[in-house]
Each structure stands twice: as C-alpha cells, then as structure tokens.
Design a protein around this motif. Structure first.
Motif, PDB file in Angstrom:
ATOM      1  N   GLU A 132       0.820  -1.210   0.000  1.00 32.76           N
ATOM      2  CA  GLU A 132       0.000   0.000   0.000  1.00 32.76           C
ATOM      3  C   GLU A 132       0.854   1.260   0.000  1.00 32.76           C
ATOM      4  N   ARG A 133       2.059   1.166   0.550  1.00 30.81           N
ATOM      5  CA  ARG A 133       2.945   2.331   0.621  1.00 30.81           C
ATOM      6  C   ARG A 133       3.881   2.420  -0.576  1.00 30.81           C
ATOM      7  N   GLY A 134       3.674   1.560  -1.552  1.00 30.71           N
ATOM      8  CA  GLY A 134       4.390   1.668  -2.812  1.00 30.71           C
ATOM      9  C   GLY A 134       5.678   0.889  -2.910  1.00 30.71           C
ATOM     10  N   TYR A 135       6.032   0.125  -1.880  1.00 34.81           N
ATOM     11  CA  TYR A 135       7.263  -0.645  -1.919  1.00 34.81           C
ATOM     12  C   TYR A 135       7.037  -1.959  -2.675  1.00 34.81           C
ATOM     13  N   ASP A 136       8.126  -2.587  -3.086  1.00 33.65           N
ATOM     14  CA  ASP A 136       8.038  -3.883  -3.751  1.00 33.65           C
ATOM     15  C   ASP A 136       8.023  -4.973  -2.685  1.00 33.65           C
ATOM     16  N   ALA A 137       6.842  -5.251  -2.168  1.00 37.01           N
ATOM     17  CA  ALA A 137       6.706  -6.160  -1.037  1.00 37.01           C
ATOM     18  C   ALA A 137       6.989  -7.608  -1.395  1.00 37.01           C
ATOM     19  N   ASP A 138       7.076  -7.923  -2.677  1.00 38.70           N
ATOM     20  CA  ASP A 138       7.385  -9.296  -3.078  1.00 38.70           C
ATOM     21  C   ASP A 138       8.880  -9.589  -3.017  1.00 38.70           C
ATOM     22  N   ARG A 139       9.679  -8.540  -2.929  1.00 34.08           N
ATOM     23  CA  ARG A 139      11.125  -8.715  -2.754  1.00 34.08           C
ATOM     24  C   ARG A 139      11.467  -8.286  -1.335  1.00 34.08           C
ATOM     25  N   ARG A 140      11.694  -9.255  -0.484  1.00 35.38           N
ATOM     26  CA  ARG A 140      11.901  -8.922   0.923  1.00 35.38           C
ATOM     27  C   ARG A 140      12.907  -9.892   1.553  1.00 35.38           C
ATOM     28  N   ALA A 141      13.686  -9.354   2.481  1.00 36.72           N
ATOM     29  CA  ALA A 141      14.627 -10.117   3.288  1.00 36.72           C
ATOM     30  C   ALA A 141      14.295  -9.875   4.749  1.00 36.72           C
ATOM     31  N   LEU A 142      14.852 -10.704   5.626  1.00 32.83           N
ATOM     32  CA  LEU A 142      14.483 -10.675   7.041  1.00 32.83           C
ATOM     33  C   LEU A 142      15.730 -10.587   7.905  1.00 32.83           C
ATOM     34  N   TRP A 143      15.686  -9.662   8.881  1.00 32.72           N
ATOM     35  CA  TRP A 143      16.771  -9.457   9.829  1.00 32.72           C
ATOM     36  C   TRP A 143      16.168  -9.362  11.221  1.00 32.72           C
ATOM     37  N   GLY A 144      16.801 -10.015  12.175  1.00 29.86           N
ATOM     38  CA  GLY A 144      16.354  -9.880  13.562  1.00 29.86           C
ATOM     39  C   GLY A 144      17.533  -9.881  14.508  1.00 29.86           C
TER      40      GLY A 144
ATOM     41  N   GLU B  57       7.654 -20.650   7.713  1.00 28.99           N
ATOM     42  CA  GLU B  57       7.401 -19.940   6.451  1.00 28.99           C
ATOM     43  C   GLU B  57       8.720 -19.803   5.682  1.00 28.99           C
ATOM     44  N   PRO B  58       9.278 -20.909   5.218  1.00 34.41           N
ATOM     45  CA  PRO B  58      10.618 -20.864   4.626  1.00 34.41           C
ATOM     46  C   PRO B  58      10.716 -20.054   3.348  1.00 34.41           C
ATOM     47  N   ASP B  59       9.611 -19.862   2.644  1.00 37.47           N
ATOM     48  CA  ASP B  59       9.655 -19.131   1.376  1.00 37.47           C
ATOM     49  C   ASP B  59       9.367 -17.644   1.533  1.00 37.47           C
ATOM     50  N   TRP B  60       9.117 -17.181   2.748  1.00 36.79           N
ATOM     51  CA  TRP B  60       8.730 -15.784   2.949  1.00 36.79           C
ATOM     52  C   TRP B  60       9.867 -14.816   2.641  1.00 36.79           C
ATOM     53  N   PRO B  61      11.091 -15.037   3.167  1.00 36.20           N
ATOM     54  CA  PRO B  61      12.166 -14.087   2.844  1.00 36.20           C
ATOM     55  C   PRO B  61      13.087 -14.634   1.761  1.00 36.20           C
ATOM     56  N   ALA B  62      13.764 -13.731   1.095  1.00 37.26           N
ATOM     57  CA  ALA B  62      14.787 -14.125   0.124  1.00 37.26           C
ATOM     58  C   ALA B  62      16.108 -14.432   0.807  1.00 37.26           C
TER      59      ALA B  62
ATOM     60  N   THR C  52      18.499 -24.212   1.831  1.00 41.53           N
ATOM     61  CA  THR C  52      18.597 -23.467   0.566  1.00 41.53           C
ATOM     62  C   THR C  52      18.462 -21.956   0.752  1.00 41.53           C
ATOM     63  N   LEU C  53      17.973 -21.507   1.892  1.00 47.17           N
ATOM     64  CA  LEU C  53      17.809 -20.071   2.137  1.00 47.17           C
ATOM     65  C   LEU C  53      19.156 -19.444   2.461  1.00 47.17           C
ATOM     66  N   PRO C  54      19.586 -18.404   1.733  1.00 52.45           N
ATOM     67  CA  PRO C  54      20.818 -17.716   2.130  1.00 52.45           C
ATOM     68  C   PRO C  54      20.653 -17.134   3.538  1.00 52.45           C
TER      69      PRO C  54
ATOM     70  N   ALA D  78      23.875 -27.219  13.797  1.00 57.00           N
ATOM     71  CA  ALA D  78      22.674 -28.010  13.538  1.00 57.00           C
ATOM     72  C   ALA D  78      22.067 -27.745  12.175  1.00 57.00           C
ATOM     73  N   ALA D  79      22.305 -26.578  11.610  1.00 61.18           N
ATOM     74  CA  ALA D  79      21.682 -26.218  10.331  1.00 61.18           C
ATOM     75  C   ALA D  79      22.200 -27.121   9.212  1.00 61.18           C
ATOM     76  N   PRO D  80      21.336 -27.488   8.269  1.00 57.60           N
ATOM     77  CA  PRO D  80      21.786 -28.338   7.165  1.00 57.60           C
ATOM     78  C   PRO D  80      22.818 -27.671   6.272  1.00 57.60           C
ATOM     79  N   THR D  81      22.782 -26.351   6.203  1.00 59.45           N
ATOM     80  CA  THR D  81      23.801 -25.579   5.497  1.00 59.45           C
ATOM     81  C   THR D  81      24.335 -24.535   6.466  1.00 59.45           C
TER      82      THR D  81
END
Length: 272
Positions: free
Chosen positions: A155-167, A182-187, A214-216, A237-240
C-alpha cells in the motif's frame, strides 16, 4: 543477583553494570543501561554512521492478529518515498520498539548501507507480540508478518514481493522460528545474536531447520555474548552452515551489533 532497582542505588550502580553486562544490555531496560553506562564511562558508545536520514515514517496500523501496532519505514536519503524499492524487514529485540528505531539510528544505517554498495531498499519493522515474535493465545505475530505486513508495504508503494528478514536478540530468535514455518517468505535471513541456548526447541530435529538448507542466511554473534553457545549450536545443527558466520570480540550490545550492521545490510540486500 542484583535487582534492576539496584542499578540505580548508590554503590550498587557498579555492580549493576557488571550484572547487566553478564546477561547483555539488550535484556535490561535500555534507558537504565544506557544512562548508567554513560555516567560511569565503562563502555563505548555504539557507532552510528554520520550520514543523513531519508524519508522516515512511524504509523499506527490495526492488526487483526495483534491489535494496534506501530509500523516503521525508512528510505535511504535521495530515494524519495521509496516507491518500487525492495524491503528488509527487521524484528526488534526485547527492549526495543518500532517507534524507537529512529533513536537507534537505523535510518542512517539504511543510507550508509546504500552508499557502501547495497542496492536501494526500504527498512521496515513493527512491534512484536506479548511473547515476542512467537504466537501465544490471542496474539500471533507470525500471522501478522505472513498475512498483513506485505499488504501494508504494498500500500505504501514498496516492492513487497522482494523482501529479506533481519532480527536481533529476541527478534533474531523470532526470525528463525518464523522461517521454520514460512521458509519461502524471505529471500535471505540475517540473525544478530539470536536469543537461544543450545537445547532450545528451535534446534530440535523436527523444528524445521531444513528451511536453512537453501535459504541464504548469515549469523553474527560476539565471542562474549551470553547466547554464543546457542549461535554455535545453530550453526552446527543447520543443514547448510551460515555464510557469513561472523564472531569477533563483543557482547550482547548495540556496540557489537552496530559495528556489523552496514556490512550485514550490504550482504542481505545482495540477495534481493
């Protein structure tokens, strides 16, 4: 153990600083820890880039899953309202709020990252739920992230389909638990000192760590961080394995995290 009140009482201030340092400044009330640190001069100030902010907004949105929460967005200087830009979604730690991101200097880190070579992006974040970023009866921050946040960004005009996640800290833990379901949510995924120890349910065989195959993803945690054992256990423990996997001297503090943020954002946005 010294109580939080003891941090403010006479000679207990020094002991309070030592106790807070043991568990990490992130786990104690930020106004108290920063005030004591400045007064006693025991820790350096967190570095914040000396660059301008771009467009910064804090707006209240109504979430079906959390109720009224703040939505923070920051566009790098020189990129107007950020129309068409991809998004880095940030999940805050226990003592932070979305409304406080500006005071932490996060808008300036956005500009600094772009000037350091990151493709232009918008930083966005909201408040968490009563148990952080994990669901509890009556509040589901994971559902908010999945079902509502992309629409608010669109709604604010950003490209919401291209997103990464940081915490960071509790937000790092929440980001990990979110990608497990939700493994496919972030790039791509960046975790700063996720608040977990070895043996946490997030590390169980059936927790969903296969999402990291497979997720970077990258992991940053200082050698003196109380959650260092959990970070090492997660990496094992992570597979990659995480790439990058950054340690170095430092604790559970903004001093350590801020020193890593520009490089992290450059890496994270390279995956958008």
């Amino acid at each position: 153990m010294i109580s939080r009140r003891g941090l403010l009482v006479g000679g207990g201030a020094v002991a309070g600083v030592a106790a807070a340092g043991a568990v990490g400044w992130e786990l104690a009330p930020a106004p108290v820890t920063y005030r004591v640190r400045r007064t006693l001069g025991l820790l350096p100030e967190p570095w914040v880039p000396d660059v301008p902010e771009g467009t910064v907004r804090v707006e209240q949105v109504d979430s079906e899953h959390l109720g009224p929460i703040d939505l923070f967005t920051a566009v790098p200087a020189g990129y107007g309202d950020g129309a068409g830009l991809p998004v880095v979604v940030v999940l805050h730690g226990s003592s932070a709020t979305a409304a406080g991101f500006r005071d932490l200097g996060l808008p300036r880190f956005v500009t600094a990252a772009v000037r350091a070579g990151a493709p232009p992006f918008v930083l966005a974040g909201t408040d968490d739920g009563p148990a952080g970023w994990v669901p509890v009866p009556g509040a589901d921050p994971q559902a908010m992230l999945r079902d509502e946040l992309p629409g608010w960004l669109d709604e604010r005009g950003y490209d919401a389909d291209r997103r990464a996640l940081w915490g960071w800290s509790r937000g790092g833990y929440g980001a990990l638990r979110f990608v497990e379901v939700e493994p496919d949510w972030p790039a791509a995924l960046a975790l700063f000192s996720p608040a977990l120890h070895a043996g946490d349910p997030a590390l169980a065989d059936d927790a969903g760590l296969d999402a990291l195959a497979t997720l970077p993803w990258g992991l940053w945690c200082g050698e003196d961080d109380p959650f260092r054992d959990g970070a090492e256990a997660l990496a094992a423990a992570a597979p990659t394995p995480p790439d990058p996997w950054v340690g170095g001297p430092g604790g559970h503090t903004r001093v350590y995290w801020n020193a890593q943020t520009v490089d992290m954002l450059v890496w994270l946005t390279s995956n958008l």
